[in-house]
Design an enzyme around this catalytic site. Structure first.
Site, PDB file in Angstrom:
ATOM      1  N   GLU A 174       9.622  -4.171  27.584  1.00 40.78           N
ATOM      2  CA  GLU A 174      10.760  -3.284  27.854  1.00 40.78           C
ATOM      3  C   GLU A 174      10.253  -1.869  27.643  1.00 40.78           C
ATOM      4  OE1 GLU A 174      13.633  -4.103  28.996  1.00 40.78           O
ATOM      5  OE2 GLU A 174      13.700  -6.263  28.646  1.00 40.78           O
ATOM      6  N   CYS A 199      16.213   4.580  26.205  1.00 42.39           N
ATOM      7  CA  CYS A 199      15.428   4.292  27.411  1.00 42.39           C
ATOM      8  C   CYS A 199      16.325   4.304  28.641  1.00 42.39           C
ATOM      9  CB  CYS A 199      14.742   2.947  27.271  1.00 42.39           C
ATOM     10  SG  CYS A 199      15.895   1.660  26.817  1.00 42.39           S
ATOM     11  N   GLU A 236      10.203  11.213  31.171  1.00 39.61           N
ATOM     12  CA  GLU A 236      11.317  10.769  30.340  1.00 39.61           C
ATOM     13  C   GLU A 236      11.579  11.869  29.306  1.00 39.61           C
ATOM     14  OE1 GLU A 236      10.358   7.187  28.194  1.00 39.61           O
ATOM     15  OE2 GLU A 236      12.414   6.460  28.367  1.00 39.61           O
ATOM     16  N   LYS A 296       6.910  -6.319  13.876  1.00 34.43           N
ATOM     17  CA  LYS A 296       6.426  -5.006  13.427  1.00 34.43           C
ATOM     18  C   LYS A 296       7.417  -3.940  13.883  1.00 34.43           C
ATOM     19  CE  LYS A 296       4.118  -1.760  15.093  1.00 34.43           C
ATOM     20  NZ  LYS A 296       4.930  -0.702  14.460  1.00 34.43           N
TER      21      LYS A 296
END
Ligand code: NAD
Length: 481
Positions: free
Chosen positions: A256, A290, A385, A180
């Site tokens: 992850e 990331c 983040e 997906k």
């Protein structure tokens, strides 16, 4: 451009077994984040499609696992060659739906393709063990088997690489997969899966399910007893949710997740090298990685000089749509712009200074590349983040205090250390609680290295030898002697 999309026929963007299909939920729009313009209408899968994909993957499972490792390896090697053959078109698609610069998109294609080559090589190194019990009465033969049908869920920020980093080791290990992609970037996934079919992947081994109902599709998979593995890349928030769902059926999980990478510069660092590294660590993909440097810890003795040199490079960045050749593209969405802008505004209200910035277009989802100095220690921008082209700089003097501040986060994905003395850099790197540390380098990603994080940045590793182990289980035979 539209030719490229027409060839993909995204309105039949599901691949289930041998069939390119429409989705049970109609169509959804994919937009160019530089303009907000709709560039394609893509098949939108529902839960029934999700189950059909598992049917196909389960049916293909035994045959794929039984195929000779060399045969699986050769298919992956062909996929590598085909990705490089089509590198220009793939880069165009990535730049179109993700917005990243042409050169970043091109770099991603090469990086993504490399996972097929790396795992083509690993596919034939099957390994195993043979031993005697201590009392001598039995022999133990240790082997590995594919974990089973794997559900792969990927984010929009590296639409090609996050898919190949999962598909390649899964196929090498003998697993069949249902994938997906993120709804923002399904076109690249459609293109990559087409290349896998061209490379000779048998029907049902790779199945693709674009959808706007991520929760419904992935939830259906995690409730299906035939799914034995979830490999997810994305936010920590969604990762936690999927771990909870995986717990119900004790599904093997690789995660992850998000990062909050510190970028440390010591007083003896080569400042030009540190600035070069900072440009890569911060601005690759416009900061939407990331592994992006999120907090700059620069020794007080060199902070002004570092900021001036870094700032001069930032002010010279070109920002705009990828087809103009700009170095920095838009963010993925209007919501992302609002979030990053709010973090900057909050830091400035708390006393930070916008020391340097580059001009950015008013139209489209752009944020000006920005260097902030004088950022208060408790500013949200140091804790969250950022996922955008903003570099907050703070200073340090005492190393023990530095290490404490660097590790005061629930994220532990990447970190960067620049120091003149390599021994000192390594000693510092060892004290940082992160899965990956760039030592005098601004880039850690490498298909041959085990990518992954500590703490809430994830579970498991991708790439390297470790990547294939995530898709294998150990089995032994205890043999009467
Ligand atoms: P996201 O978590 O919102 O989405 C990731 C994927 O999960 C997408 O495919 C999305 O459709 C799907 N998803 C969303 N909600 C879901 C739900 N309820 N159930 C099942 N699936 C769901 O993340 P994003 O915004 O697409 O990506 C950015 C995040 O990904 C950042 O936090 C970034 O750090 C992280 N990331 C991590 C790595 C890594 O390797 N550690 C790499 C790239 C990105």
């Amino acid at each position: 451009m539209s030719d490229l999309i027409d060839v993909l026929d995204p309105s039949r963007g599901l691949l289930i077994g041998a069939e390119r299909r429409r989705g049970g939920a109609g169509l959804f729009d994919v937009r160019d984040p530089a303009s907000g313009r709709v560039v394609a209408s893509v098949a939108d899968a529902d839960s029934a499609d999700a189950t059909a994909a598992v049917d196909a993957a389960a049916a293909a499972s035994e045959g794929w696992a039984a195929l000779a490792p060399r045969a699986r390896s050769e298919i992956l090697a062909r996929a590598h060659a085909l990705m490089l053959r089509d590198a220009d078109d793939l880069a165009t698609l990535i730049a179109l739906e993700n917005g990243k610069s042409r050169s970043d998109a091109r770099g991603e294609v090469v990086y993504a393709a490399e996972f097929f080559r790396w795992f083509a090589e690993e596919a034939v190194r099957t390994g195993g063990d043979y031993g005697s019990s201590p009392a001598g009465g039995t022999r133990t033969i240790v082997t590995h088997r594919p974990v089973g049908v794997a559900a792969l869920v990927t984010p929009w920020n590296f639409p090609a690489a996050m898919a190949t980093r999962k598909i390649a080791p899964a196929l090498a290990a003998g697993c069949t997969v249902v994938l997906k992609p993120a709804a923002e970037t399904p076109l690249t996934a459609i293109a990559v899966v087409r290349l896998l079919v061209e490379a000779g992947v048998p029907d049902g081994v790779v199945n693709l399910v674009p959808t706007t109902d991520a929760g419904g599709v992935v939830g259906t998979w995690l409730a299906d007893p035939r799914i034995r593995k979830i490999s997810f890349t994305g936010s920590t928030r969604v990762g936690r949710l999927l771990l909870q769902q995986a717990a119900d059926r004790v599904v093997n999980a690789s995660m992850e997740l998000g990062g909050n990478a510190p970028f440390v510069v010591t007083a003896d660092a080569d400042l030009d090298a540190a600035v070069d590294g900072a440009m890569i660590a911060k601005f690759r993909g416009g900061g939407q990685a990331c592994t992006a440097a999120n907090r700059f810890f620069v020794h007080a003795g060199v902070a002004e000089e570092f900021a001036a040199r870094f700032g001069a490079r930032v002010e010279a960045l070109t920002v705009g749509p990828s087809d103009t050749g700009a170095e920095i593209g838009p963010l993925i969405s209007a919501a992302a712009v609002a979030r990053v802008t709010a973090l900057v505004d909050d830091a400035v209200a708390a006393g930070a200074r916008v020391a340097f910035s580059a001009p950015a277009p008013e139209q489209g989802w752009f944020v000006a590349p920005t260097v902030l100095t004088g950022v208060p220690a408790d500013a949200a921008i140091l804790d969250e983040e950022i996922f955008g082209p903003v570099a907050p700089i703070v200073t340090w003097t005492d190393e023990a205090d530095l290490v404490r501040r660097v590790n005061a986060t629930e994220a532990g994905l990447a970190a960067y250390v620049y120091a003149g003395d390599l021994g000192r850099a390594l000693r510092l790197a060892e004290r940082i609680d992160a899965g990956m540390v760039g030592v005098n380098r601004g880039l850690v990603s490498d298909p041959a290295a085990p990518f992954g994080g500590t703490k809430q940045s994830g579970l498991g590793r991708e790439g390297a030898r470790a990547g294939i182990e995530e898709f294998r289980e150990t089995q032994y035979f205890s043999v009467a002697w």
